[in-house]
Design a protein around this motif. Sequence first.
Motif, PDB file in Angstrom:
ATOM      1  N   SER A 201       0.836  -1.201   0.000  1.00 49.59           N
ATOM      2  CA  SER A 201       0.000   0.000   0.000  1.00 49.59           C
ATOM      3  C   SER A 201       0.868   1.247   0.000  1.00 49.59           C
ATOM      4  CB  SER A 201      -0.934  -0.007   1.206  1.00 49.59           C
ATOM      5  OG  SER A 201      -0.191   0.034   2.388  1.00 49.59           O
ATOM      6  N   ALA A 204       1.958   1.783  -3.507  1.00 46.23           N
ATOM      7  CA  ALA A 204       0.856   2.218  -4.359  1.00 46.23           C
ATOM      8  C   ALA A 204       0.650   3.725  -4.282  1.00 46.23           C
ATOM      9  CB  ALA A 204      -0.421   1.489  -3.963  1.00 46.23           C
ATOM     10  N   ALA A 205       1.044   4.340  -3.142  1.00 41.68           N
ATOM     11  CA  ALA A 205       0.826   5.773  -2.988  1.00 41.68           C
ATOM     12  C   ALA A 205       1.945   6.596  -3.588  1.00 41.68           C
ATOM     13  CB  ALA A 205       0.684   6.101  -1.509  1.00 41.68           C
ATOM     14  N   ASN A 314      -8.565  -4.711  -6.943  1.00 42.79           N
ATOM     15  CA  ASN A 314      -9.183  -3.575  -7.616  1.00 42.79           C
ATOM     16  C   ASN A 314      -9.067  -2.287  -6.816  1.00 42.79           C
ATOM     17  OD1 ASN A 314     -10.010  -5.170  -9.764  1.00 42.79           O
ATOM     18  ND2 ASN A 314     -11.787  -5.887  -8.578  1.00 42.79           N
ATOM     19  N   THR A 315      -8.470  -2.341  -5.638  1.00 45.53           N
ATOM     20  CA  THR A 315      -8.277  -1.134  -4.852  1.00 45.53           C
ATOM     21  C   THR A 315      -6.888  -0.588  -5.148  1.00 45.53           C
ATOM     22  OG1 THR A 315      -7.316  -2.344  -3.025  1.00 45.53           O
ATOM     23  CG2 THR A 315      -9.697  -2.093  -3.005  1.00 45.53           C
ATOM     24  N   PRO A 316      -6.617   0.655  -4.741  1.00 48.86           N
ATOM     25  CA  PRO A 316      -5.262   1.195  -4.959  1.00 48.86           C
ATOM     26  C   PRO A 316      -4.184   0.359  -4.280  1.00 48.86           C
ATOM     27  CG  PRO A 316      -6.766   2.927  -4.302  1.00 48.86           C
ATOM     28  CD  PRO A 316      -7.522   1.646  -4.185  1.00 48.86           C
ATOM     29  N   GLY A 318      -4.197  -3.004  -3.943  1.00 43.55           N
ATOM     30  CA  GLY A 318      -3.942  -4.055  -4.919  1.00 43.55           C
ATOM     31  C   GLY A 318      -3.235  -5.289  -4.399  1.00 43.55           C
TER      32      GLY A 318
ATOM     33  N   SER B  74      -8.748  13.149  -4.844  1.00 39.26           N
ATOM     34  CA  SER B  74      -7.723  12.261  -4.297  1.00 39.26           C
ATOM     35  C   SER B  74      -6.362  12.647  -4.854  1.00 39.26           C
ATOM     36  CB  SER B  74      -8.019  10.803  -4.637  1.00 39.26           C
ATOM     37  OG  SER B  74      -7.776  10.605  -6.006  1.00 39.26           O
ATOM     38  N   ALA B  76      -4.319  10.749  -6.415  1.00 39.22           N
ATOM     39  CA  ALA B  76      -4.144  10.199  -7.761  1.00 39.22           C
ATOM     40  C   ALA B  76      -4.728  11.160  -8.800  1.00 39.22           C
ATOM     41  CB  ALA B  76      -4.832   8.843  -7.848  1.00 39.22           C
ATOM     42  N   GLU B  77      -5.912  11.743  -8.486  1.00 39.51           N
ATOM     43  CA  GLU B  77      -6.508  12.704  -9.418  1.00 39.51           C
ATOM     44  C   GLU B  77      -5.625  13.921  -9.571  1.00 39.51           C
ATOM     45  OE1 GLU B  77     -10.544  14.196  -9.134  1.00 39.51           O
ATOM     46  OE2 GLU B  77     -11.125  12.232  -8.348  1.00 39.51           O
ATOM     47  N   THR B 392      -7.068   6.022   1.737  1.00 40.13           N
ATOM     48  CA  THR B 392      -6.588   5.617   0.408  1.00 40.13           C
ATOM     49  C   THR B 392      -6.460   6.826  -0.513  1.00 40.13           C
ATOM     50  OG1 THR B 392      -8.553   4.287   0.750  1.00 40.13           O
ATOM     51  CG2 THR B 392      -6.866   3.368  -0.648  1.00 40.13           C
ATOM     52  N   ASP B 393      -7.288   7.845  -0.277  1.00 35.23           N
ATOM     53  CA  ASP B 393      -7.264   9.007  -1.173  1.00 35.23           C
ATOM     54  C   ASP B 393      -6.009   9.835  -1.000  1.00 35.23           C
ATOM     55  OD1 ASP B 393      -9.673   8.329  -2.119  1.00 35.23           O
ATOM     56  OD2 ASP B 393     -10.824   9.715  -0.871  1.00 35.23           O
TER      57      ASP B 393
END
Lengths: 339, 432
Positions: A201, A204-205, A314-316, A318, B74, B76-77, B392-393
């Motif tokens: 995670s 992923a960020a 399917n989530t960030p 993953g 977020s 990512a956006e 997560t955002d």
Amino acid sequence: MKKTVLFGALTVAGLAAGMASAATLDDVKARGSLNCGVTTGLVGFASPDANGVWDGFDVGVCRAVAAAIFGDPTAVEFVPTTGKTRFTALASGEIDMLARNTTWTFSRDVDLKFEFTGVNYYDGQGFLVPKDLGVSSAKDLDGATVCIQTGTTTELNLADFFRSNNISYDPVPIETNAEGQQQYLAGACDVYTTDASGLASTRAAFENPGDHVLLPEIISKEPLGPLVRHGDNDWGDVVRWTLNALITAEELGVTSANVSDLSAAPTDNPEVNRLLGTEGELGAMLGLEADWAKNAIAAGGNYGELFEKNIGENTPIGLARGLNAQWTEGGLIYSPPFR
Amino acid sequence: MSDMHAHSAAYVRTETLPELPPPASEAGVVKWMRENLFSSIPNSILTLVSIYVIYQVVTFVFPWIANGIWNTASLAECRTVLDGATGACFSVLSDRWNQLLFGFSYPPEHYWRPGLAFILLFVAAAPVMFFDLPRKLLIFTGIYPFLAFWLIWGGTIFTPLFALVGLIVGYIVYARFVKQSFAMGFFGGVVAALITWFIGGYITDAIAPAEPFLEAVQSRDMGGFMLNMILGVVCVSLSLPIGIVLALGRQSDMPIIKWICVVFIEFIRGVPLITLLFVANVVLAYFLPPGTSFDLILRVIIMITMFSAAYIAEVIRGGLAALPKGQYEAADSLGLDYAQAMRLIILPQALKISIPGIVNVAVGLFKDTTLVSVISMFDLVGMIRGPILSSTDWNGVYWELFMAASVLFFVVCYGISQYSQWLERRLATDHR
């Protein structure tokens, strides 16, 4: 005289404490809500959203237990705990259960007097390194600076791993995952090590996740699961079998979408019937309603649904199911039968 | 005479020359630069290096701020919108500003309550901070703590009301008996206040409406900068009087009082604040019977107050020690008793000397309130490090969040320090 009074008071307090901890389920029912210890924030596992509503994989377990007891997944008070305060919060009775990606170890179970009620995520400690470092195995990390969260099992595993491979490292102690991420990106350490789920995670960020690789070595077993205090087996059973109900539900194909249909009337599958309370007395044995498992499943879905929604591919974040697939699909997730 | 001059000199200028501008190197910007920036070779090198550094910083920071994105959902956006360009993702602030200020579980429809309490704080603090204001305003200052408690925590109004009544009753009893003896007044006042609170508790339980006018908010729902402000304001205002008492106690001739104060101060100063906070959070939970919930904020307030009171006591003791002995003797020779001498002669001077030190402690204390994030309370820093960065955002937004936090803290701390400088000038009765 005064001493006698003092000791008397202490004894009464001690007895009261013993009695209070002997019937956690009654306490919870009387209170009308479950006090569930969670992290102060870990991506995918537990964090409050913009409206202040807690969500995540560990949070799902809390909500399922609350739903099993009250039929209401929102009857939970989330008590955020850090790595340092989690065990005292549980031992002192501030929380009824802890669902805070806590590794099940011998000493925590035996010496700290807790009861792990199962495993909801099989994790293992991994290493995250920048691609530029040109390292392909953790054994090449001689002399590296390593960012490591203090007060966790990862710290001890790291020391064991480097010692057994006869290589040295330079630890950079950090407090939270967020801090570790920042230190690692700022180049304060060559390697960031924590549970592989956390590393995934974290990566992923990143702005360029492709510039960082997870090394193949997984140096520890980290079975993460919810836990309760020693000495109240009835309460431990409630938490254990709620988790098992979620796992069994996935195995039997019971989802949040079809659970109300399946529980409306007995089906052809007797185990589904026993699980959902249309046959047998399993709920009453736990001291809960007959539809306890139905409510737990309806709260956030079965184990697989919780996984997919919070940390799945399917989530960030993953994460692949891997070890956490059902035993029928080559994983370790296995629930004893409901009968 | 003018004739003679006219003839004795070959040429005489009859009008003044127009003033020439000074040489370019001796005037204006060039002169200033020559003197200040390029006065010698090392200085010139330093100047050039500095200009280069400033250039680098500005060219990096300015586009980062100017390109800032404020309205995505977020990180990512944000990155998609920026598409590789340098730019900050301030969207996290516009998305989560309420959590930064109030914590994530304070009910949003009640944000006006802490907001109003914050505004009223200035009204309440004004008569204490600015002596020129009418003294009658102090009545509001006295009511304010109870009003603010009611606004922020909500619930029935009778709880703070009876707390206030108890204090007033205690004070009246004290004022009645203190003429006979201080001890009698003091203990009489304490007992009277306790009795009032005790009775008040029963009355509150009996008459409190089920649906109070302001919905009650639990302590664990407090968070964000509001929590820092609560802790900072309460602890500073409580630790100042306690610190004065401790400082006087340490100078006392009565051995028991003196030693209690010395032990307290030295013990608290010898222990790190974070240890005290852990004690408040973790250790106390073991000693209290299960089920009793001794409010966590209250525990933390007690610990931080004790901590800063010990420091303030030492600062004030410095002020007391700086007064010439003659001041004490002058007070004695006027026939003032101890309380009068302290109140009228010694403390006004000692406190004035101590202002910079007290403000130093206050500013430090205010920043130290962020330490509560370690014991899983969601103050401003705890909010950032915990919930926001782990959503997560917004996982991965650091600079924007911590910059916002620094701005908030800077505004408050700079305000305190400016006030203290004004106060020193205002009180300058000058020994120079």
